[in-house]
Design a protein around this motif. Sequence first.
Motif, PDB file in Angstrom:
ATOM      1  N   PRO A   1       0.804  -1.224   0.000  1.00 48.95           N
ATOM      2  CA  PRO A   1       0.000   0.000   0.000  1.00 48.95           C
ATOM      3  C   PRO A   1       0.834   1.270   0.000  1.00 48.95           C
ATOM      4  N   GLU A   2       2.126   1.153   0.322  1.00 50.38           N
ATOM      5  CA  GLU A   2       2.992   2.328   0.338  1.00 50.38           C
ATOM      6  C   GLU A   2       3.598   2.626  -1.030  1.00 50.38           C
ATOM      7  N   GLN A   3       3.475   1.698  -1.965  1.00 49.51           N
ATOM      8  CA  GLN A   3       4.113   1.853  -3.270  1.00 49.51           C
ATOM      9  C   GLN A   3       3.195   2.571  -4.266  1.00 49.51           C
ATOM     10  N   LYS A   4       3.813   3.302  -5.176  1.00 49.31           N
ATOM     11  CA  LYS A   4       3.064   3.937  -6.256  1.00 49.31           C
ATOM     12  C   LYS A   4       2.531   2.878  -7.218  1.00 49.31           C
ATOM     13  N   ILE A   5       1.420   3.209  -7.861  1.00 44.01           N
ATOM     14  CA  ILE A   5       0.804   2.309  -8.831  1.00 44.01           C
ATOM     15  C   ILE A   5       0.733   3.007 -10.176  1.00 44.01           C
ATOM     16  N   PHE A   6       1.152   2.290 -11.210  1.00 39.33           N
ATOM     17  CA  PHE A   6       1.122   2.793 -12.572  1.00 39.33           C
ATOM     18  C   PHE A   6       0.268   1.854 -13.426  1.00 39.33           C
ATOM     19  N   PHE A   7      -0.229   2.380 -14.533  1.00 42.85           N
ATOM     20  CA  PHE A   7      -1.065   1.573 -15.432  1.00 42.85           C
ATOM     21  C   PHE A   7      -0.579   1.779 -16.855  1.00 42.85           C
ATOM     22  N   ALA A   8      -0.379   0.669 -17.570  1.00 38.53           N
ATOM     23  CA  ALA A   8       0.000   0.721 -18.982  1.00 38.53           C
ATOM     24  C   ALA A   8      -0.942  -0.170 -19.769  1.00 38.53           C
ATOM     25  N   GLY A   9      -1.580   0.392 -20.775  1.00 41.06           N
ATOM     26  CA  GLY A   9      -2.526  -0.380 -21.574  1.00 41.06           C
ATOM     27  C   GLY A   9      -2.294  -0.186 -23.055  1.00 41.06           C
ATOM     28  N   VAL A  10      -2.546  -1.239 -23.814  1.00 37.60           N
ATOM     29  CA  VAL A  10      -2.337  -1.229 -25.264  1.00 37.60           C
ATOM     30  C   VAL A  10      -3.690  -1.213 -25.968  1.00 37.60           C
ATOM     31  N   SER A  11      -3.820  -0.397 -26.995  1.00 31.66           N
ATOM     32  CA  SER A  11      -5.011  -0.336 -27.836  1.00 31.66           C
ATOM     33  C   SER A  11      -6.253  -0.024 -26.996  1.00 31.66           C
ATOM     34  N   MET A  12      -7.220  -0.907 -26.915  1.00 28.80           N
ATOM     35  CA  MET A  12      -8.400  -0.647 -26.096  1.00 28.80           C
ATOM     36  C   MET A  12      -8.011  -0.404 -24.641  1.00 28.80           C
ATOM     37  N   ALA A  13      -7.009  -1.116 -24.151  1.00 30.96           N
ATOM     38  CA  ALA A  13      -6.575  -0.907 -22.768  1.00 30.96           C
ATOM     39  C   ALA A  13      -5.861   0.421 -22.600  1.00 30.96           C
ATOM     40  N   GLY A  14      -5.347   1.006 -23.685  1.00 33.49           N
ATOM     41  CA  GLY A  14      -4.840   2.370 -23.622  1.00 33.49           C
ATOM     42  C   GLY A  14      -5.965   3.366 -23.413  1.00 33.49           C
ATOM     43  N   GLN A  15      -7.096   3.103 -24.041  1.00 41.37           N
ATOM     44  CA  GLN A  15      -8.273   3.931 -23.783  1.00 41.37           C
ATOM     45  C   GLN A  15      -8.755   3.739 -22.346  1.00 41.37           C
ATOM     46  N   LEU A  16      -8.646   2.508 -21.856  1.00 40.88           N
ATOM     47  CA  LEU A  16      -8.978   2.248 -20.458  1.00 40.88           C
ATOM     48  C   LEU A  16      -8.089   3.085 -19.533  1.00 40.88           C
ATOM     49  N   ALA A  17      -6.808   3.247 -19.898  1.00 42.13           N
ATOM     50  CA  ALA A  17      -5.913   4.094 -19.111  1.00 42.13           C
ATOM     51  C   ALA A  17      -6.447   5.520 -19.028  1.00 42.13           C
ATOM     52  N   ALA A  69       0.238   4.958 -19.051  1.00 44.73           N
ATOM     53  CA  ALA A  69       0.812   4.790 -20.384  1.00 44.73           C
ATOM     54  C   ALA A  69      -0.291   4.381 -21.351  1.00 44.73           C
ATOM     55  N   VAL A  70      -0.440   5.151 -22.401  1.00 47.88           N
ATOM     56  CA  VAL A  70      -1.422   4.909 -23.454  1.00 47.88           C
ATOM     57  C   VAL A  70      -0.638   4.444 -24.671  1.00 47.88           C
ATOM     58  N   ILE A  71      -0.664   3.146 -24.954  1.00 50.51           N
ATOM     59  CA  ILE A  71       0.222   2.543 -25.943  1.00 50.51           C
ATOM     60  C   ILE A  71      -0.571   2.080 -27.171  1.00 50.51           C
ATOM     61  N   CYS A  72      -0.142   2.517 -28.351  1.00 49.36           N
ATOM     62  CA  CYS A  72      -0.810   2.114 -29.599  1.00 49.36           C
ATOM     63  C   CYS A  72      -2.316   2.333 -29.493  1.00 49.36           C
ATOM     64  N   SER A  73      -2.678   3.538 -29.092  1.00 53.13           N
ATOM     65  CA  SER A  73      -4.074   3.812 -28.786  1.00 53.13           C
ATOM     66  C   SER A  73      -4.395   5.265 -29.110  1.00 53.13           C
ATOM     67  N   GLY A  74      -5.579   5.707 -28.680  1.00 55.70           N
ATOM     68  CA  GLY A  74      -5.984   7.079 -28.914  1.00 55.70           C
ATOM     69  C   GLY A  74      -7.247   7.417 -28.162  1.00 55.70           C
ATOM     70  N   ALA A  75      -7.593   8.681 -28.169  1.00 56.74           N
ATOM     71  CA  ALA A  75      -8.797   9.133 -27.476  1.00 56.74           C
ATOM     72  C   ALA A  75     -10.069   8.639 -28.156  1.00 56.74           C
ATOM     73  N   ARG A  76      -9.943   8.265 -29.408  1.00 57.38           N
ATOM     74  CA  ARG A  76     -11.007   7.575 -30.144  1.00 57.38           C
ATOM     75  C   ARG A  76     -10.328   6.700 -31.183  1.00 57.38           C
ATOM     76  N   ILE A  77     -10.831   5.497 -31.367  1.00 61.71           N
ATOM     77  CA  ILE A  77     -10.278   4.584 -32.374  1.00 61.71           C
ATOM     78  C   ILE A  77     -11.404   4.157 -33.304  1.00 61.71           C
ATOM     79  N   GLY A  78     -11.240   4.409 -34.574  1.00 55.36           N
ATOM     80  CA  GLY A  78     -12.188   3.901 -35.553  1.00 55.36           C
ATOM     81  C   GLY A  78     -13.553   4.564 -35.514  1.00 55.36           C
ATOM     82  N   ASP A  79     -14.475   3.935 -36.211  1.00 57.57           N
ATOM     83  CA  ASP A  79     -15.828   4.465 -36.388  1.00 57.57           C
ATOM     84  C   ASP A  79     -16.826   3.605 -35.602  1.00 57.57           C
ATOM     85  N   PRO A  80     -17.735   4.215 -34.857  1.00 55.58           N
ATOM     86  CA  PRO A  80     -18.686   3.430 -34.053  1.00 55.58           C
ATOM     87  C   PRO A  80     -19.453   2.386 -34.860  1.00 55.58           C
TER      88      PRO A  80
END
Length: 268
Positions: free
Chosen positions: A92-108, A123-134
């Motif tokens: 609980p004393e340690q910092k927590i980081f999150f790295a996600g790829v593609s959809m998991a980058g959006q999850l980040a 970390a937002v890896i191979c991703s974007g604020a929007r990917i593709g067309d709905p």
Amino acid sequence: MEPAVSISGIIPTQLSGSRGRPVLIAAAGLGTGAKALWTDAVAHLEDFQVIGIDLPGHGASPASTKPYTMAGLATAVAGLVEQLRAAGDIDPEQKIFFAGVSMAGQLALQLGLDHPQLFSGLAVICSGARIGDPQAWQERAATVSAAGTPTMVEGSARRWFAPGFIEQHPEAAARLLHSLQNADRFAYAHACGALAGFDVRGRLGAVTVPVIAIAGGADEVCPPPFAEAVAAGVQHGTAAVVASAAHQAPAEAPEETAALLRRFFLAA
């Protein structure tokens, strides 16, 4: 109310390291699994306790039973992190980081919007604020629901990897493509629905957690301008390009991707 995913629907997998180190939650995207995607990169992340998480119906996680949103998925992941901390599985004393790829980058990005108090860096890896067309995501969901995830293997092999990668690294490519083939078809479709509904381009300025956005130089799904837009939009953003990678940077260029993560997170 946002459709939610149960905390028990996200199964964590210890990938490397031990309690007492900074924690890196390493997540995989649509059609992939954390172990298959991150196994080569974790060898270069020795400073961290690396815990992998899979989307519902992918890798170690059970299939979702109903559609969900990215916000609902983020709520489940945040609950899982708090559960791991309360149980003592992570210090609980340690910092927590999150790295996600593609959809998991959006999850980040969603975690940065909804649960910023949990994370010291994203970390937002191979991703974007929007990917593709709905509509395209909804059409893919219908196809996979009817015919299964093997229908996606050929196209994904073209989109996921830089030219020559499959021939030069057949084992790594096979791990990821087998993950896709083994993913639950209905859970895959639910994930497509979450992707269809995700667009935070107008909300990036609300992300206060430091973000590194990493693009693959050969990524046609989420090319480098996607990473640059994320880095420019959040309050504390950095962009980087892994020139040799396409859409699965931790598997395609594990040492370079890990070096970017280590440098950014350890400076946080």
